[in-house]
Write a protein that holds these residues in place. Structure first.
Motif, PDB file in Angstrom:
ATOM      1  N   THR B 370       0.834  -1.207   0.000  1.00 41.94           N
ATOM      2  CA  THR B 370       0.000   0.000   0.000  1.00 41.94           C
ATOM      3  C   THR B 370       0.864   1.250   0.000  1.00 41.94           C
ATOM      4  OG1 THR B 370      -1.482  -1.265   1.395  1.00 41.94           O
ATOM      5  CG2 THR B 370      -1.972   1.046   1.132  1.00 41.94           C
ATOM      6  N   PHE B 374       0.878   3.955  -2.933  1.00 39.37           N
ATOM      7  CA  PHE B 374       0.548   5.350  -2.622  1.00 39.37           C
ATOM      8  C   PHE B 374       1.686   6.260  -3.049  1.00 39.37           C
ATOM      9  CE2 PHE B 374      -2.809   4.827   0.975  1.00 39.37           C
ATOM     10  CZ  PHE B 374      -3.701   4.394   0.025  1.00 39.37           C
ATOM     11  N   ILE B 379       0.851  10.227  -3.224  1.00 41.99           N
ATOM     12  CA  ILE B 379       0.027  10.580  -2.081  1.00 41.99           C
ATOM     13  C   ILE B 379       0.936  10.986  -0.922  1.00 41.99           C
ATOM     14  CG2 ILE B 379      -1.634   9.707  -0.408  1.00 41.99           C
ATOM     15  CD1 ILE B 379      -2.780   9.689  -3.118  1.00 41.99           C
ATOM     16  N   PRO B 380       0.723  12.153  -0.317  1.00 42.09           N
ATOM     17  CA  PRO B 380       1.533  12.492   0.843  1.00 42.09           C
ATOM     18  C   PRO B 380       1.110  11.658   2.044  1.00 42.09           C
ATOM     19  CG  PRO B 380      -0.163  14.139   0.536  1.00 42.09           C
ATOM     20  CD  PRO B 380      -0.299  13.174  -0.592  1.00 42.09           C
ATOM     21  N   PRO B 381       1.893  11.520   3.067  1.00 43.95           N
ATOM     22  CA  PRO B 381       3.223  12.091   3.270  1.00 43.95           C
ATOM     23  C   PRO B 381       4.355  11.219   2.716  1.00 43.95           C
ATOM     24  CG  PRO B 381       2.491  10.990   5.263  1.00 43.95           C
ATOM     25  CD  PRO B 381       1.421  10.768   4.227  1.00 43.95           C
ATOM     26  N   PHE B 385       4.819  11.827  -3.392  1.00 43.85           N
ATOM     27  CA  PHE B 385       4.141  13.124  -3.464  1.00 43.85           C
ATOM     28  C   PHE B 385       5.145  14.231  -3.718  1.00 43.85           C
ATOM     29  CE2 PHE B 385       3.110  17.001  -1.088  1.00 43.85           C
ATOM     30  CZ  PHE B 385       1.992  17.402  -1.779  1.00 43.85           C
ATOM     31  N   PHE B 386       6.233  14.189  -2.976  1.00 43.97           N
ATOM     32  CA  PHE B 386       7.238  15.243  -3.101  1.00 43.97           C
ATOM     33  C   PHE B 386       7.862  15.214  -4.488  1.00 43.97           C
ATOM     34  CE2 PHE B 386       6.727  14.418   1.323  1.00 43.97           C
ATOM     35  CZ  PHE B 386       6.795  15.659   1.914  1.00 43.97           C
ATOM     36  N   PHE B 389       5.471  16.526  -7.051  1.00 44.67           N
ATOM     37  CA  PHE B 389       5.295  17.970  -6.900  1.00 44.67           C
ATOM     38  C   PHE B 389       6.473  18.723  -7.517  1.00 44.67           C
ATOM     39  CE2 PHE B 389       5.221  22.059  -4.844  1.00 44.67           C
ATOM     40  CZ  PHE B 389       3.883  22.343  -4.697  1.00 44.67           C
ATOM     41  N   PHE B 390       7.680  18.242  -7.257  1.00 47.22           N
ATOM     42  CA  PHE B 390       8.861  18.956  -7.756  1.00 47.22           C
ATOM     43  C   PHE B 390       8.953  18.876  -9.272  1.00 47.22           C
ATOM     44  CE2 PHE B 390      10.784  17.812  -3.431  1.00 47.22           C
ATOM     45  CZ  PHE B 390      10.068  18.838  -2.858  1.00 47.22           C
ATOM     46  N   LEU B 415      -4.282   7.239 -10.002  1.00 53.39           N
ATOM     47  CA  LEU B 415      -4.719   6.907  -8.647  1.00 53.39           C
ATOM     48  C   LEU B 415      -5.799   5.836  -8.696  1.00 53.39           C
ATOM     49  CD1 LEU B 415      -4.547   7.607  -5.654  1.00 53.39           C
ATOM     50  CD2 LEU B 415      -6.426   9.165  -5.994  1.00 53.39           C
ATOM     51  N   LEU B 457      12.451   9.735   2.451  1.00 54.26           N
ATOM     52  CA  LEU B 457      13.041  10.566   1.392  1.00 54.26           C
ATOM     53  C   LEU B 457      12.313  11.891   1.236  1.00 54.26           C
ATOM     54  CD1 LEU B 457      13.879   8.046  -1.457  1.00 54.26           C
ATOM     55  CD2 LEU B 457      15.453   9.556  -0.295  1.00 54.26           C
ATOM     56  N   GLY B 458      10.988  11.859   1.427  1.00 54.26           N
ATOM     57  CA  GLY B 458      10.251  13.105   1.263  1.00 54.26           C
ATOM     58  C   GLY B 458      10.381  14.005   2.467  1.00 54.26           C
ATOM     59  N   VAL B 459      10.209  13.399   3.637  1.00 55.03           N
ATOM     60  CA  VAL B 459      10.180  14.211   4.858  1.00 55.03           C
ATOM     61  C   VAL B 459      11.560  14.811   5.138  1.00 55.03           C
ATOM     62  CG1 VAL B 459       9.637  14.163   7.301  1.00 55.03           C
ATOM     63  CG2 VAL B 459       8.316  12.789   5.708  1.00 55.03           C
ATOM     64  N   CYS B 460      12.602  14.026   4.915  1.00 46.76           N
ATOM     65  CA  CYS B 460      13.959  14.541   5.166  1.00 46.76           C
ATOM     66  C   CYS B 460      14.443  15.227   3.891  1.00 46.76           C
ATOM     67  CB  CYS B 460      14.912  13.418   5.526  1.00 46.76           C
ATOM     68  SG  CYS B 460      14.323  12.457   6.899  1.00 46.76           S
TER      69      CYS B 460
END
Lengths: 494, 474
Positions: B370, B374, B379-381, B385-386, B389-390, B415, B457-460
């Protein structure tokens, strides 16, 4: 340590704790502890915020902080709240708190349910505290996707269909929204994504505003059940489990109204002024059409879902009027509708859990069988149709007075049209109340049913108190949101 | 010629060392030492990634034919890391009856393609580039047909090798035109003679078609579904991520180093392929029932999204592209690892219906799947998603608003089909779901690495910032 960060940290800790929980007892303990903590936090924040405002703090946002996140792209983790967001945070934590009790006996896979539920609430909290376009959008989407699993796995009826429809329509909306956000960022030529700084620059060219305002407004409007993008809402609400309906109608749909006000209109003021008439017409249709649809429904949840379309349409309707009274009314309506509709869905869920039907033609005389729930339902209904003393009256009055005070024929005509929804609301509420609560019970099976259990009583009492409190003493909310509404509006009205 | 120069090419030297050690070990090991072969390969691959990452020097060799800088080395490290993931995933497959005796060949072939990709990235001369591409393709064909006793695998191998050769021929034809119009094969010399003349546009289209086959962009995608489905799952994963990543990166370099003066012409070509790739692949993916086939179409549409970063031809696009590739790699490898695990359990191809009710029997595996889906859907987080977006941001800043809008609408379609699998796993009832099982330990390590990547990878943000700080070097 910024107090607002706790609104994201606590759900994150809850997620970890839920993941580690071994049995139902631990799961419930984590949820109760976490949601109580969040409720206490938001009450503290409200009190503190009001006292800071009365002490003369006039900055548009309080508790602001900013950390650079993606520096090359000017993305920051910026947080801050004004009165409107504080009110929304309070609303969210009340709903999350009562929703926890409303799904006390939910089965199966309770732990997984609460995992996604908490992720959803984390998205909601994050959205209301952030002031950075990217972060807002991220939290916005975080709040959307858990809905798919929550409805699809734990829902009832045509749950797979409804879950997919809801998710795809909302994600379609967020595709529009992302276009709008990119347009705002690049159009303003800003070196930051902070909404307050972009608003202060106020230099997005008019021709770009005309493109990106509709995109942004529709993007949020889909979640705010703007006609004709509302069709996900009745199906989604009808099939969702109780606490998800509560959270979704009570809080998530408010994200739409909040976003329209805070991003679409605030950052693209010129287009908002020039194009408002299109959306005023659409929202008027939402208001009247939603109410009319509710009359013809026979499923309790569908009735309430269409009623939500009508009432959320009123929120968008009010903010588009761009007067201070109307916008204050819009925020009041968000709060009021959030609490009322949560109460409604909670009661419907409890009744459905007993009778196993939501069809009003198959229920009769519930007042004699389950007096507590029936009285709760009457209270919710009366609040919904705007009886003085409950929150609905204050909100709708303020909205319509504010809308009518705009001095031109178009605005007055649509206001009169929208006002008819009050009457229509009374029709469908009283019809349901008269039909299912009064009279003699006909179904033999129904006579054996029992009244509410302690957790259900607790949920209902909490929500009734909130609805009544907002109706009896609305002034503190006006104090809370006054400055915020004023600041946003002063940017929209040149 | 100064032979000591060869030792400057540290990633290649490290790779060669691993290659030789594994080759020798394959020759001399027997009996119970044979069992240590896989752990050894994994350890050596890890060491290779570490050595590659430690290299930061900027230099050119062989009169400008070969270039290395921090960005290229980082990309090589990414590819090496992807290969490590593929090797981890291969464990159970390599221990099976038919492949056990040719375990060594797998490593050797895999590393050979990696050498080819390294040269693709570093080449600043079309001949070296062509050799690199060939070296990356031919061993891959052997890998695709590795399960030669299986009819599907052999068929996939044939399809792959034929289209691959065809595309190489087209590319070579294009290169010959380029040589004819510019009189050189060095990137630095050629760019001065590129004017956007009709013959050069023709040459560009031929060259682009050649690389388009490797990236599997529409309309060059027809081999993808069959090859992906027929190839052993590990190889499919490798094909969809590492081989594709190297080709995209190479394309970007050639576009900005050689075709920079005719930017408007190639932007038009890429515009069309992006719209076609994303839309057609998304619509086709909905209809697929075999998960590997489904992932083939998903990877075509993902390639379209990656190209969004390329179309601007700017430094932030480079950053967004490399970041997207890294994120796409961890998510896609996770999906294929899950598919492979289920394949071993049910001893057959995984259909969407196979996944019905998987959550009840294998909750953890389902959760990993899943998260990965996602992430692929953006899908964030989660990291996807990141990266999406970029990519959108870089295309938007280059002025491609309508294209971004089309791509965004397509994310909704994508999706839908990713959610179909989620729906199967969580919601669909099944009389006989896949029984509960434990994954192979190596796959478990791979999944842990991938999930860590998907979440962190996205959050950091430091990964992105790190890539950004070196992408201006291009």
């Amino acid at each position: 340590m910024n107090i607002l960060l706790l609104f994201v940290i606590i759900p994150a800790v809850m997620l970890l704790a839920l993941w580690g929980s071994r049995n139902l007892r631990q799961t419930r303990a984590v949820m109760v502890a976490g949601s109580t903590l969040l409720l206490a936090l938001s009450v503290y924040l409200t009190v503190d915020f009001i006292s800071m405002r009365s002490a003369g703090e006039s900055a548009p946002m309080l508790y602001t902080a900013s950390w650079s996140w993606y520096e090359p792209l000017n993305i920051c983790l910026s947080i801050g709240v004004d009165g409107i967001s504080v009110a929304m945070l309070l609303l969210s934590s009340i709903i999350v708190f009562t929703g926890t009790f409303a799904s006390w006996r939910l089965k199966p896979m309770t732990k997984e349910f609460f995992l996604w539920y908490t992720l959803l609430s984390a998205g909601v909290y994050g959205f209301f505290i952030s002031t950075d376009l990217f972060t807002m959008f991220m939290f916005y989407e975080t709040a959307l996707i858990p809905m798919y699993l929550l409805i699809g796995v734990w829902g009832s009826g045509r749950k797979e269909y409804s879950a997919m429809k809801l998710t795809l329509m909302l994600m379609g909306g967020s595709a529009f929204l992302l276009m709008g956000i990119l347009g705002i960022y690049f159009g303003s030529g800003a070196t930051t994504m902070d909404i307050n700084e972009i608003a202060a620059l106020n230099n997005i060219p008019a021709e770009m505003q005309y493109i990106f305002f509709p995109l942004t407004f529709i993007g949020f409007g889909v979640l705010g059940a703007l006609f004709p993008f509302h069709t996900w809402s009745p199906d989604g609400h009808a099939c969702a489990p109780t606490s998800v309906s509560m959270l979704h109608a009570g809080v998530l749909m408010k994200l739409g109204g909040y976003g329209c006000f805070r991003i679409a209109m605030y950052l693209l003021p010129q287009a908002a002024n020039d194009l408002a008439w299109i959306f005023i017409i659409l929202t008027t249709i939402s208001v009247v059409y939603g109410a009319l649809s509710a009359i013809s429904q026979t499923d309790l949840k569908y009735i309430n879902a269409y009623s939500s379309v009508s009432h959320c349409g009123l929120v968008l309707f009010a903010i588009l009027m761009m007067t201070r009274t109307a916008c204050t009314g819009a925020i009041l309506q968000m709060l009021s509708h959030g609490l009322m509709t949560a109460l409604f869905f909670a009661l419907i869920g409890m009744i459905y859990g007993r009778t196993h039907t939501r069809d009003i033609r198959q229920m009769r005389g519930l007042m004699k069988i389950m007096p507590f729930l029936a009285v709760g339902y009457v209270i919710a209904g009366l609040a919904n149709l705007g009886l003085p003393g409950f929150s609905g009256f204050i909100a709708e009055m303020t909205v319509f007075v504010g809308a009518f005070s705009v001095n031109d024929t178009f605005h007055r005509v649509v206001t009169v049209i929208a006002c008819t929804s009050i009457v229509i609301t009374a029709v469908y509420i009283l019809r349901v109340v008269g039909r299912i609560l009064y009279g003699e019970p006909e179904n033999e099976e129904h006579k054996k049913l029992t009244d509410a259990t302690w957790d259900e009583r607790f949920t209902v009492i909490c929500l009734v108190i909130c609805v009544a409190a907002l109706g009896i003493a609305p002034m503190w909310v006006s104090d809370l949101i006054g400055t915020g509404v004023g600041d946003v509006l002063s940017n929209i009205i040149e | 010629m100064n032979y000591i120069q060869f030792f400057d090419m540290r990633p290649e030297v490290a790779l060669l060392a691993v290659y030789l050690i594994l080759f020798m070990y394959d020759l001399v090991s027997a009996g119970r030492y044979r069992r240590l072969f896989h752990p050894l390969a994994c350890m050596l691959a890890t060491a290779m990634v570490a050595v590659t990452l430690s290299d930061r020097s900027t230099f050119t060799l062989f009169g400008g034919m070969y270039e290395s800088n921090a960005m290229i080395v980082f990309m090589k490290a990414v590819l090496a890391f992807g290969s490590l993931l593929a090797i981890l995933q291969a464990h159970k497959w390599l221990r099976s009856e038919h492949t056990f005796y040719k375990q060594g060949e797998f490593y050797i072939l895999l590393l050979s393609t990696l050498v080819g990709m390294y040269f693709m990235l570093s080449a600043r001369h079309f001949l070296l580039l062509f050799i690199g591409i060939e070296l990356a393709s031919l061993p891959l064909a052997c890998l695709v047909a590795f399960d030669k006793y299986r009819h599907n695998s052999a068929e996939a191998g044939i399809k792959y090798i034929l289209t691959s050769m065809f595309s190489s021929a087209m590319m070579l034809y294009g290169i010959s035109f380029l040589y004819g119009t510019t009189g050189s094969l060095y990137f630095t010399d050629m760019v001065q003679h590129i004017t956007g003349a009709p013959m050069q546009i023709f040459a560009f289209v031929m060259f682009f078609a050649g690389l388009g086959f490797k990236i599997s962009l529409v309309p060059f995608h027809l081999w993808t579904a069959d090859s992906y489905q027929g190839a052993p799952t590990t190889v499919t994963a490798y094909l969809s991520v590492i081989s594709k990543g190297a080709a995209v990166f190479t394309l970007f370099i050639v576009l900005i180093k050689v075709f920079a003066p005719m930017i408007e012409e190639w932007q038009t070509v890429i515009y069309i392929t992006i719209v076609a790739s994303i839309t057609i692949a998304n619509l086709m993916a909905i209809k697929q029932h075999f998960l590997k086939r489904f992932m083939a179409f998903s990877s075509i549409s993902q390639a379209g999204y990656i190209m969004l970063a390329v179309i601007g031809g700017q430094a932030d696009g480079m950053t967004a592209m490399v970041f997207y590739l890294v994120v796409y790699m961890v998510a896609n490898m996770a999906v294929f690892a899950v598919i492979e695990s289920i394949e071993w359990k049910i001893r057959g191809a995984v259909r969407r219906e196979t996944c019905n009710g998987l959550y009840r029997t294998n909750p953890k595996l389902t959760l990993v799947m899943t998260l990965a889906l996602f992430s692929l859907a953006g899908i964030p987080p989660f990291a996807g998603f990141f990266s999406k977006f970029f990519v959108f941001m870089s295309a938007f800043s280059a002025g491609f608003c309508v294209l971004v809008f089309i791509a965004l609408i397509n994310t909704v379609i994508s999706l839908y089909y990713y959610l179909l699998i989620v729906k199967a796993m969580y919601m669909m009832p099944n009389e006989e779901p896949v029984p509960a099982f434990k994954c192979d330990p190596y796959i478990r390590i791979e999944l842990i690495l991938c999930v860590a990547g998907i979440i962190l990878l996205g959050v950091c943000s430091f990964v992105y910032s790190g890539i950004d700080s070196i992408s201006f070097g291009m």
